[in-house]
Design a protein around this motif. Sequence first.
Motif, PDB file in Angstrom:
ATOM      1  N   ASP A 146       0.832  -1.196   0.000  1.00  0.00           N
ATOM      2  CA  ASP A 146       0.000   0.000   0.000  1.00  0.00           C
ATOM      3  C   ASP A 146       0.870   1.251   0.000  1.00  0.00           C
ATOM      4  N   ARG A 147       0.385   2.308  -0.622  1.00  0.00           N
ATOM      5  CA  ARG A 147       1.167   3.544  -0.691  1.00  0.00           C
ATOM      6  C   ARG A 147       1.520   4.068   0.698  1.00  0.00           C
ATOM      7  N   THR A 148       0.636   3.822   1.680  1.00  0.00           N
ATOM      8  CA  THR A 148       0.908   4.315   3.030  1.00  0.00           C
ATOM      9  C   THR A 148       2.104   3.613   3.669  1.00  0.00           C
ATOM     10  N   ASP A 149       2.441   2.413   3.215  1.00  0.00           N
ATOM     11  CA  ASP A 149       3.629   1.724   3.735  1.00  0.00           C
ATOM     12  C   ASP A 149       4.876   2.579   3.494  1.00  0.00           C
ATOM     13  N   GLY A 183       9.219   7.712   0.045  1.00  0.00           N
ATOM     14  CA  GLY A 183       7.775   7.814   0.018  1.00  0.00           C
ATOM     15  C   GLY A 183       7.206   7.236  -1.268  1.00  0.00           C
ATOM     16  N   TRP A 184       5.886   7.079  -1.294  1.00  0.00           N
ATOM     17  CA  TRP A 184       5.229   6.431  -2.432  1.00  0.00           C
ATOM     18  C   TRP A 184       5.539   7.122  -3.751  1.00  0.00           C
ATOM     19  N   ASP A 185       5.497   8.452  -3.761  1.00  0.00           N
ATOM     20  CA  ASP A 185       5.747   9.168  -5.005  1.00  0.00           C
ATOM     21  C   ASP A 185       7.170   8.970  -5.505  1.00  0.00           C
ATOM     22  N   ASP A 203      -7.039   2.098  10.806  1.00  0.00           N
ATOM     23  CA  ASP A 203      -7.250   3.155   9.820  1.00  0.00           C
ATOM     24  C   ASP A 203      -7.960   2.557   8.607  1.00  0.00           C
ATOM     25  N   SER A 204      -7.906   3.236   7.496  1.00  0.00           N
ATOM     26  CA  SER A 204      -8.644   2.790   6.308  1.00  0.00           C
ATOM     27  C   SER A 204      -7.835   1.832   5.440  1.00  0.00           C
ATOM     28  N   VAL A 205      -6.735   1.327   5.973  1.00  0.00           N
ATOM     29  CA  VAL A 205      -5.851   0.441   5.218  1.00  0.00           C
ATOM     30  C   VAL A 205      -6.069  -1.004   5.658  1.00  0.00           C
ATOM     31  N   PRO A 206      -6.085  -1.976   4.721  1.00  0.00           N
ATOM     32  CA  PRO A 206      -6.267  -3.379   5.099  1.00  0.00           C
ATOM     33  C   PRO A 206      -5.225  -3.842   6.114  1.00  0.00           C
ATOM     34  N   ASP A 207      -5.652  -4.713   7.020  1.00  0.00           N
ATOM     35  CA  ASP A 207      -4.718  -5.280   7.992  1.00  0.00           C
ATOM     36  C   ASP A 207      -4.567  -6.792   7.840  1.00  0.00           C
ATOM     37  N   ILE A 208      -5.283  -7.405   6.871  1.00  0.00           N
ATOM     38  CA  ILE A 208      -5.097  -8.830   6.586  1.00  0.00           C
ATOM     39  C   ILE A 208      -5.068  -9.056   5.073  1.00  0.00           C
ATOM     40  N   GLN A 209      -4.418 -10.139   4.686  1.00  0.00           N
ATOM     41  CA  GLN A 209      -4.357 -10.550   3.281  1.00  0.00           C
ATOM     42  C   GLN A 209      -4.798 -12.000   3.172  1.00  0.00           C
TER      43      GLN A 209
END
Length: 538
Positions: A106-109, A122-124, A359-365
């Motif tokens: 995820d970009r937030t990583d 950063g993601w960019d 937050d709004s980011v997944p926590d499982i795969q």
Amino acid sequence: MTMHNDLPQSFDFIVVGAGSAGCVLANRLSADGRFRVCLIEAGSSDRTPRIKIPAGTLTLYKSRRFAYQFFSTPQEHLANRRIHVPRGKALGGSTTLNSMIYIRGDRTDYDHWQALGCTGWGWDSVLPEFRDLEHCHRHLDPAFHGFRGELDVTTPRDVNPLSRSFVQAGVSAGLPENSDFNGAQLEGVGIYDVTQRDGYRLSAYRAFVHPILNRPNFTMIADAQVRNLVLEAEVARGIVIVQGGETRLLRAEREIVLCAGAIGSPQILMASGIGRSEDLIAAGISPVHHLPGVGQNLQDHLDGLVTVRSTDHRTLGFSGRSLPAVLKSPLKFLFGRKGWLTTNYVEAGGFARTPLACDSVPDIQFHFVPGYRSPRGRLFEWGHGIAIHTCVLRPKSRGSIRLATDGSNRPVIDFSFASEPRDLEVLCEGIRYARRILEQAAFDGTRGTEIAPGKDVVSDGQILDYLRQSAATVFHPAGTCRMGVDEDAVVTPRLKLRGIEGLRIADASIMPTLISGNTSAPSMMIGAKAARMILEDA
């Protein structure tokens, strides 16, 4: 062992480890012809159908020829079990035995890395590296994808119908369908993209190194174990390798870059006297440079399994009804790249948020398997079934790598899995989510008896007990040579080892925190970014 009396071979750059990062790095460093580049790999040839054919991956995890058969220390919070940790031992490293899934995270990583002080990560900043490496075979958004790189990224050639049932069931369970996990959004369920070419596995070696073997400034040395680094006045000058029972010295005029992975890179550092002094002394190593972060911060995705028996012979399995398909599979693969041999076993999956997600980011795969996964750990079981692996994407627990105290210098791996109770709590919610997906109508014609955890395992306490007895790694170790700006960091954001000149690290070990997904593609990005930094500095 004997040391060659010849003058040591000299190169501008020596790259240690022909895995995801090392293959990309060696390719990029040697591309303009200015520098002599040597790539060292402890493993040997990848020329076997077991590696080349996607379905062969199932035979590799317990292979002593193609995988290091590491085991963790007894895990205190997982019923004192020793966890199996296979890592690739061939040209291509772990990309020769992984499931070929292409996920960036995820970009937030990456924005989190930047927030920790890792400027330029950063993601960019990392997205252009991902695009540059990728040869996307799908009509996807060019804002996120590249179409001219060496790494072929495509859909599986012959998706099992039950993999599509998983996607339908996931949507019914409330998740969005996601046709591009590497686009604008990570959350959802879908068919995974894979790193394959013409239906065959495309390892990092086959994508980035095999095509450049004839470059006059590039040298590939396989079957060579790195014994230690050669340090002179706090400068890395060379490496000592053991090959064919003989010991050789290779010198680096500019830099040495360790790309041996989250287990191999700290092991080489510690064997060379770089690390926490008290640990080195305990292992019989004379400390050369006290760097206490080496081997610390070990992270991995803790994984739990829901597995179901079925009579549906469309699933991957051995039975009288599936025998015709099994017998036809070699011909279907040979003449059309279709059939059972094309599978990577986890063609579908997805990302979700449990009630514990902060937050709004997944926590499982999820990794869906259209076949029966044995809870006994066997590679093959008679009959049919389906299974969902669920892993914790952002673990709180931290472990370590140390050297054995018996003089062997072998790595001692302690994940400290579930030392932070929240990891098991998230995984417990993940098991409930996986069960909810399996209960959907899309599986009505397939669903059978749940073998693990079992229909009687329903309360939080019962599921947690099950996970303590069965949870394991999903093979994504990272973080053991952490990048950062604080005193405990092992490398700087330029990937330079703190306190030693001429030495960098570029692999999953530099990740400050584990990314949300499979780690092969991010490791390739790290190799590409390292090459850019090194060439800028040169």
